[in-house]
Design an enzyme around this catalytic site. Structure first.
Site, PDB file in Angstrom:
ATOM      1  N   ASN A 144       0.875  -1.178   0.000  1.00 44.37           N
ATOM      2  CA  ASN A 144       0.000   0.000   0.000  1.00 44.37           C
ATOM      3  C   ASN A 144       0.909   1.224   0.000  1.00 44.37           C
ATOM      4  O   ASN A 144       1.476   1.578   1.030  1.00 44.37           O
ATOM      5  CB  ASN A 144      -0.909  -0.030   1.233  1.00 44.37           C
ATOM      6  CG  ASN A 144      -1.754   1.230   1.352  1.00 44.37           C
ATOM      7  OD1 ASN A 144      -1.786   2.063   0.430  1.00 44.37           O
ATOM      8  ND2 ASN A 144      -2.442   1.374   2.476  1.00 44.37           N
ATOM      9  N   TRP A 145       1.020   1.841  -1.168  1.00 46.08           N
ATOM     10  CA  TRP A 145       1.981   2.950  -1.300  1.00 46.08           C
ATOM     11  C   TRP A 145       1.442   4.254  -0.707  1.00 46.08           C
ATOM     12  O   TRP A 145       2.163   5.250  -0.637  1.00 46.08           O
ATOM     13  CB  TRP A 145       2.353   3.149  -2.771  1.00 46.08           C
ATOM     14  CG  TRP A 145       3.078   1.980  -3.367  1.00 46.08           C
ATOM     15  CD1 TRP A 145       3.495   0.840  -2.715  1.00 46.08           C
ATOM     16  CD2 TRP A 145       3.486   1.807  -4.738  1.00 46.08           C
ATOM     17  NE1 TRP A 145       4.115  -0.026  -3.592  1.00 46.08           N
ATOM     18  CE2 TRP A 145       4.129   0.557  -4.844  1.00 46.08           C
ATOM     19  CE3 TRP A 145       3.356   2.591  -5.891  1.00 46.08           C
ATOM     20  CZ2 TRP A 145       4.648   0.080  -6.048  1.00 46.08           C
ATOM     21  CZ3 TRP A 145       3.876   2.115  -7.098  1.00 46.08           C
ATOM     22  CH2 TRP A 145       4.508   0.871  -7.168  1.00 46.08           C
ATOM     23  N   LYS A 146       0.152   4.251  -0.344  1.00 47.30           N
ATOM     24  CA  LYS A 146      -0.467   5.438   0.252  1.00 47.30           C
ATOM     25  C   LYS A 146      -0.210   6.663  -0.641  1.00 47.30           C
ATOM     26  O   LYS A 146      -0.122   6.529  -1.859  1.00 47.30           O
ATOM     27  CB  LYS A 146       0.047   5.626   1.684  1.00 47.30           C
ATOM     28  CG  LYS A 146      -0.103   4.340   2.508  1.00 47.30           C
ATOM     29  CD  LYS A 146       0.111   4.509   3.986  1.00 47.30           C
ATOM     30  CE  LYS A 146      -0.075   3.186   4.690  1.00 47.30           C
ATOM     31  NZ  LYS A 146       0.012   3.267   6.149  1.00 47.30           N
ATOM     32  N   HIS A 175      -9.454   1.227   5.066  1.00 45.71           N
ATOM     33  CA  HIS A 175      -8.127   1.431   5.644  1.00 45.71           C
ATOM     34  C   HIS A 175      -8.229   2.401   6.820  1.00 45.71           C
ATOM     35  O   HIS A 175      -9.033   3.345   6.786  1.00 45.71           O
ATOM     36  CB  HIS A 175      -7.151   1.978   4.595  1.00 45.71           C
ATOM     37  CG  HIS A 175      -5.737   1.919   5.098  1.00 45.71           C
ATOM     38  ND1 HIS A 175      -5.220   2.897   5.932  1.00 45.71           N
ATOM     39  CD2 HIS A 175      -4.779   0.987   4.953  1.00 45.71           C
ATOM     40  CE1 HIS A 175      -3.981   2.554   6.259  1.00 45.71           C
ATOM     41  NE2 HIS A 175      -3.687   1.405   5.674  1.00 45.71           N
ATOM     42  N   GLU A 188      -6.572   4.818   7.732  1.00 41.10           N
ATOM     43  CA  GLU A 188      -6.418   6.241   7.414  1.00 41.10           C
ATOM     44  C   GLU A 188      -7.705   6.796   6.788  1.00 41.10           C
ATOM     45  O   GLU A 188      -8.026   7.972   6.974  1.00 41.10           O
ATOM     46  CB  GLU A 188      -5.184   6.436   6.521  1.00 41.10           C
ATOM     47  CG  GLU A 188      -3.913   6.245   7.344  1.00 41.10           C
ATOM     48  CD  GLU A 188      -2.809   5.464   6.672  1.00 41.10           C
ATOM     49  OE1 GLU A 188      -2.744   5.434   5.432  1.00 41.10           O
ATOM     50  OE2 GLU A 188      -1.981   4.865   7.409  1.00 41.10           O
ATOM     51  N   GLU A 233      -4.976  -4.467  10.891  1.00 43.24           N
ATOM     52  CA  GLU A 233      -3.931  -3.458  11.014  1.00 43.24           C
ATOM     53  C   GLU A 233      -4.175  -2.646  12.282  1.00 43.24           C
ATOM     54  O   GLU A 233      -4.979  -1.688  12.257  1.00 43.24           O
ATOM     55  CB  GLU A 233      -3.956  -2.517   9.803  1.00 43.24           C
ATOM     56  CG  GLU A 233      -3.755  -3.227   8.481  1.00 43.24           C
ATOM     57  CD  GLU A 233      -3.238  -2.283   7.404  1.00 43.24           C
ATOM     58  OE1 GLU A 233      -2.080  -2.449   6.999  1.00 43.24           O
ATOM     59  OE2 GLU A 233      -3.959  -1.363   6.994  1.00 43.24           O
ATOM     60  N   GLY A 246       2.946   2.665  10.648  1.00 40.26           N
ATOM     61  CA  GLY A 246       3.899   3.746  10.420  1.00 40.26           C
ATOM     62  C   GLY A 246       4.625   4.208  11.665  1.00 40.26           C
ATOM     63  O   GLY A 246       5.281   5.247  11.665  1.00 40.26           O
ATOM     64  N   SER A 298       3.871  -1.807  10.402  1.00 36.79           N
ATOM     65  CA  SER A 298       5.321  -1.866  10.585  1.00 36.79           C
ATOM     66  C   SER A 298       5.918  -3.239  10.283  1.00 36.79           C
ATOM     67  O   SER A 298       6.863  -3.677  10.939  1.00 36.79           O
ATOM     68  CB  SER A 298       5.698  -1.398  12.000  1.00 36.79           C
ATOM     69  OG  SER A 298       5.310  -0.045  12.188  1.00 36.79           O
ATOM     70  N   GLY A 302       5.172   1.462   4.589  1.00 38.48           N
ATOM     71  CA  GLY A 302       6.506   2.036   4.389  1.00 38.48           C
ATOM     72  C   GLY A 302       7.499   1.109   3.691  1.00 38.48           C
ATOM     73  O   GLY A 302       8.217   1.529   2.772  1.00 38.48           O
TER      74      GLY A 302
HETATM   75  P1  13P Z   1       3.273   0.588   7.626  1.00 40.06           P
HETATM   76  O1  13P Z   1       3.774  -0.723   7.081  1.00 40.06           O
HETATM   77  O2  13P Z   1       3.977   1.777   7.104  1.00 40.06           O
HETATM   78  O3  13P Z   1       3.173   0.540   9.132  1.00 40.06           O
HETATM   79  O4  13P Z   1       1.738   0.727   7.091  1.00 40.06           O
HETATM   80  C1  13P Z   1       0.863  -0.324   7.233  1.00 40.06           C
HETATM   81  C2  13P Z   1      -0.370  -0.022   6.462  1.00 40.06           C
HETATM   82  O5  13P Z   1      -1.139   0.865   6.819  1.00 40.06           O
HETATM   83  C3  13P Z   1      -0.615  -0.785   5.233  1.00 40.06           C
HETATM   84  O6  13P Z   1      -1.904  -0.563   4.746  1.00 40.06           O
END
Ligand code: 13P
Length: 257
Positions: free
Chosen positions: A11-13, A99, A101, A171, A177, A218, A240
């Site tokens: 997930n490159w966000k 998600h 976020e 998650e 993150g 993470s 990340g």
């Molecule tokens: P990180 O791997 O950066 O913690 O993010 C996880 C995530 O939200 C994947 O959708």
């Protein structure tokens, strides 16, 4: 029971501009060889889906193209939104819904997430429905309640025969993150609870046994294999560490055990 085929998502966000997104896709497509041992999806920002999709198609790597979100209406006056048929048009076959976020930064409700989930499945796409508790909810002993609530509201109205196209991503919000990862034992416990709820609360034994549940938060090369080795963890959703080819490829290695 044999373990389910792991499924790993990048997930490159809201990261990587076009040249970076294409370079990463090209490197992944060149170095990842499709096997029957792991399914892989990458989810770039909307703006670059078409171009990333073209690279994947040309390379024939077997890596799927995923969208980080979608809208449930077919077309019309929904400024800023992207429909499922538009996503399919550019080669998307997997969509993330719920998600954390989208839930906690953009304010999406369980009802909206459920509409998106049902619309994506009706459009024939695979869905990764994300669930997970916040730190204060974990500290208040609400982890399972939050996860099961988000799972059941997210899947409301999803028919049993559609469940083969659903993956759950657990998650924990406090692990995203932050560099803090759930311990393999804590993550395993949350996954096992979600699976048993899908078996005996929402669907049936066979659907629960077949359901893939990814862990996200993470994940990195150093912890991937141990997390993915847990009985109820079927790969991961990576933020990340999916932005660097070497890290993401090492994580994929960790899924093939
Ligand atoms: P990180 O791997 O950066 O913690 O993010 C996880 C995530 O939200 C994947 O959708």
């Amino acid at each position: 029971m044999a373990k389910r085929k792991p499924f790993v998502g990048g997930n490159w966000k809201m990261n990587l501009h076009l040249s970076e997104a294409l370079a990463l896709t090209e490197e992944l497509a060149a170095k990842f060889r499709a096997t029957d041992k792991v399914d892989v999806v990458i989810c770039p920002a909307f703006a670059y889906l078409a171009q990333v999709g073209q690279v994947l198609k040309k390379a024939g790597s077997g890596i799927k193209l995923g969208a980080q979100d979608c809208y449930f209406e077919a077309n019309g006056a929904f400024t800023g939104e992207v429909s499922l048929s538009m996503l399919k048009d550019v080669g998307v076959s997997v969509v993330l819904t719920g998600h954390s976020e989208r839930r906690h930064v953009l304010g999406e409700s369980d009802e909206l997430i459920n509409r998106k989930t049902r619309a994506a499945l009706a459009a024939g796409l695979e869905v990764i429905l994300c669930v997970g508790e916040k730190l204060e909810q974990r500290e208040a002993g609400m982890t399972d309640g939050v996860n099961l609530g988000q799972t059941s509201l997210g899947l409301a109205g999803v028919k049993p025969e559609q469940m083969s196209k659903v993956t759950i991503a657990y998650e924990p919000v406090w692990a995203i993150g932050t560099g803090k990862t759930a311990t393999p034992a804590d993550a395993q416990a949350a996954h096992a609870r979600i699976r048993s709820f899908v078996k005996s609360g929402l669907y049936n034994e066979a659907i629960g046994d077949g359901l893939r549940i990814q862990y996200g938060g993470s994940v990195k090369p150093a912890n991937a294999a141990e997390l993915f080795g847990q009985a109820d963890i079927d790969g991961g959703l990576i933020g990340g560490a999916s932005l660097k080819a070497a890290d993401f490829l090492a994580i994929l290695d960790g899924a093939v055990q």
